[in-house]
Design an enzyme around this catalytic site. Structure first.
Site: not given
Ligand code: BGC
Length: 755
Positions: A288
């Protein structure tokens, strides 16, 4: 003439078909071998820095003129980008990757397409309340097509975290608290994105997130610590991920949280052992946002170099946003701390996905741009919004409202806001497509029959200065519909709340309106279950609309005026008070289960009662243990009767199938949809088992007075469970089966599983 029996005549045809089948299978095998070989050849040709490039996912600079960025693509230092949806910019990036880099490997272009792209569907928690896998698949397919037309080829969904805590803002993105339903709906969404398997006709590669147990953050506070025993991981949090891997998901995203002392992004047990070894996951694991680097904050890595070492060894393939891999993997290889083969394996997984997705053939080609609104997309968005809304209360059949009512007062901060009804994670959502309840109601009744007043500037506002105007308008009407809730920013990532009542002065608004003694319908648009105890008594009807998306207005108007009957059922338990959280239907029994008959009012407890004079059971003295609305709950404009529940056999062998039959009748005078739910309980096992677990469900559309016979067929193996080490066990003994309209209103039967 010689007589040849029909079966003999068919023989040559059958043999020929068999031959064809074999030939096809051989050809497929050959093709897949050739495919694997060509990927291996590509990987063999890549330098170390080009391999690391495939593991590098960076944010788009937002324009196509950033020479330094283009040069990085040219050198093969970037394998994937995210957050770019301008097709012209994406085209330039792809052209550079394909035509100007040494190996011509296309880019993955990732974007959060969570519940829609331009056309927004209800938030996922709302979609889940439809219990309609086919419709959810269709909505995902539409989202995938819209995103693909912008050049996006990878999405960060489905999110399949099991969520049992409404304080957690990301509950909005989840399918709720049940592992089976989350698995089924997660697979639907996956199929909508990728098709039946990842191939050149898939619109998007999908990504299961967040691995693992992100929904179990302590106190519902986002990013918080997670401590979940392995037995519970295996049976509650892993099942949806297992299913998505089984159905060929392209990628899996790690969670931000630590799990039992080890951050998920450096967790060998999760990534290498469970995902890659035990479940044989073929795709790649992506971190993530900056979560590799965040191991420094967690306190398990001293610096970025160590963070890179831990994550790569743990099995994390691609790094999102931070640059621990690109900055330190070359050094770690040089120092002999990482075997280059491990980096090649990670790069192979990424290139494998690109190749399966057909990017090498498709290059930067994409679907042609849509002209919005697309009628089909709008109509699916409306259907899903209708099916997602849950009727929680309907005193004296207040709903549906009669068309004969001359004027409706439409009040509230969520009644006419093109942005807020869309919900969280709508980066690309097009507010010009939104139809609000106010617009839809004017369209349906005629503008002169709708008295609209916002009454509060936002859902959080305490400014009651327009309440008087709202009351004057309401007095001049025949019924009041008040639309309250939470603006979209109050749920979603990092937006946890401790108080779950309606924010601002909304409860006061409802109380004031109730004094007018007109039929009062409360519609709640929110990203989580809210605690409604302060307004329940004042409302004649309560319709829970979640954040319903682009077509929320027309969907709501159809339900309010009876063009459609509510059919949504909760996939998350609604608490009566924050202090009851976590509260979920599939809890354990404990050694001292609650007997709700023993529920005592606090003020009834005699002064100086003896310590053990009250029932010593697993309940709260002040609120008992029952939820406000249980899992599976949702009213309709009609009623359904269950009858003739029977089992084909009550002694079942371990390899047999349990067949349970029943009849369901629509006993009202309106057509309606019932979601029949089948639950089970293993009464005695080697481990404690939940008091009930969803096993299956059926959606039935029934005309007035129509009766149907339904049967559920459940292979005995479904009654098993996972042990701590991930092995599945099936234990003989007696099982309770419960069938009903929701988890607390069931008919019970039982069978015995014999060895
Ligand atoms: C979130 C993810 C997301 C990623 C990309 C993160 O802050 O936890 O779920 O896919 O950002 O935007």
């Amino acid at each position: 003439m010689l007589f040849i029996p029909n079966s003999m005549r068919l023989l040559p045809i059958l043999l020929f078909l068999l031959f064809l089948l074999n030939a096809c299978a051989d050809a497929a095998l050959e093709k897949s071998k050739a495919h694997e070989n060509s990927i291996n050849e590509i990987i063999d040709e890549l330098s170390l820095s080009e391999c690391i490039g495939q593991l590098t996912l960076v944010n788009s600079p937002g324009n196509q003129y950033d020479e330094a960025f283009l040069d990085e693509i040219r050198k093969g230092h970037i394998g994937a980008i995210l957050n770019e949806t301008n097709p012209e910019i994406i085209d330039v990036f792809q052209q550079v990757a394909i035509n100007e880099s040494k190996h011509g490997i296309p880019l993955l272009v990732g974007r959060d397409v969570i519940h829609g792209f331009k056309t927004i569907f209800p938030i996922n928690l709302g979609q889940a309340a439809s219990w309609n896998p086919e419709l959810i698949e269709l909505a995902a397919q539409i989202s995938a097509k819209e995103a693909n037309a912008s050049g996006v080829n990878w999405t960060f969904g489905p999110m399949v975290d099991i969520a049992r805590d409404p304080r957690w803002g990301r509950i909005a993105e989840s399918f709720g608290e049940d592992p089976l339903l989350t698995s089924i709906l997660g697979v639907s969404m996956l199929k909508g994105f990728q098709g039946d398997s990842l191939h050149s006709k898939s619109y998007l590669a999908a990504c299961a997130k967040h691995f693992a147990a992100y929904g179990a953050v302590e106190g519902g506070r986002d990013y918080n610590t997670v401590s979940v025993p392995e037995f519970e991981l295996q049976n509650v949090h892993f099942p949806p991920f297992r299913q998505l891997v089984k159905h060929g998901i392209a990628s899996v995203m790690t969670a931000f949280n630590e799990l039992n002392g080890v951050p998920a992004s450096g967790n060998h047990y999760l990534l290498r052992q469970s995902l890659k070894e035990n479940w044989q996951f073929q795709g790649f694991v992506v971190s993530d946002w900056a979560s590799i680097k965040e191991q420094i904050q967690h306190g398990t890595a001293e610096n970025e170099k160590q963070a890179a070492l831990i994550s790569l060894n743990a099995g994390l393939d691609m790094e999102m946003a931070s640059s621990c891999y690109s900055d330190y993997l070359p050094l770690l290889v040089k120092e002999g701390k990482i075997d280059e083969e491990q980096i090649k394996d990670a790069a192979r997984r990424v290139v494998w996905v690109k190749s399966k997705l057909g990017l090498f053939e498709k290059g930067s080609s994409r679907l042609s741009a849509f002209t919005y609104p697309v009628q089909e997309h709008m109509s699916v968005a409306k259907d899903l919004a209708i099916q997602s809304m849950v009727l929680l209360k309907n005193e004296d059949n207040t709903l549906p409202l009669s068309n004969r009512l001359q004027k409706i007062a439409l009040i509230g901060p969520m009644a006419h806001d093109v942005y807020e009804q869309l919900g969280t994670w709508i980066f690309d959502g097009d507010t010009s497509l939104t139809i609000t309840p106010y617009s839809a109601m004017k369209e349906y009744l005629g503008a002169h029959r709708v008295n609209y007043e916002k009454a509060l500037p936002t859902t959080r506002s305490l400014d009651q200065s327009r309440f008087d105007i709202a009351k004057i308008l309401a007095k001049a009407s025949d019924a009041i519909v008040v639309i309250v809730g939470e603006e979209s920013i109050l749920s979603g990532e990092a937006h946890s709340r401790a108080y779950l009542g309606l924010p601002g002065a909304q409860e006061a608004l409802i109380r004031e309106l109730s004094r007018l003694n007109l039929p009062l319908v409360v519609v709640v648009m929110a990203g989580r279950p809210l605690i409604l105890k302060n307004i329940e008594a004042y409302a004649d009807a309560i319709l829970y609309a979640w954040h319903p998306g682009t077509m929320g207005g027309p969907a709501l108007v159809d339900l309010l005026f009876g063009q459609a009957s509510p059919q949504g059922k909760l996939t998350i338990t609604f608490p009566r008070a924050e202090g009851q959280i976590p509260i979920y239907y599939n809890h354990k029994n404990t050694g001292r289960p609650v007997n709700e008959k023993h529920h005592i009012q606090l003020e009834d407890i005699p002064v100086r009662s003896f310590q053990t004079s009250l029932p010593n059971t697993n309940h709260y003295l002040d609120i008992g243990s029952l939820p406000a609305y249980p899992f599976g709950f949702g009213l309709s404009y009609t009623r359904f009767e269950y009858d003739k529940i029977s089992l084909r056999d009550s002694l079942i062998g371990m390899a047999d199938t349990v067949v349970v039959m029943l009849s369901v009748k629509n006993v009202g005078d309106r057509a309606g949809v019932e979601i029949v739910q089948l639950y089970a309980k293993d009464t005695h096992a080697s481990r404690t088992r939940p008091v009930m677990e969803l096993l299956d469900f059926k959606r039935l559309a029934l005309e007035p007075q129509e009766q149907v016979y339904v049967n559920f067929q459940i292979p005995a193996t479904e009654f098993g469970f996972y042990l701590e080490d991930g092995r599945r066990t099936l234990e003989p003994g007696s099982f309770k089966l419960m069938l009903g309209t929701n988890s607390s209103d069931v008919h019970t039967t039982s069978f015995t599983l014999i060895p």
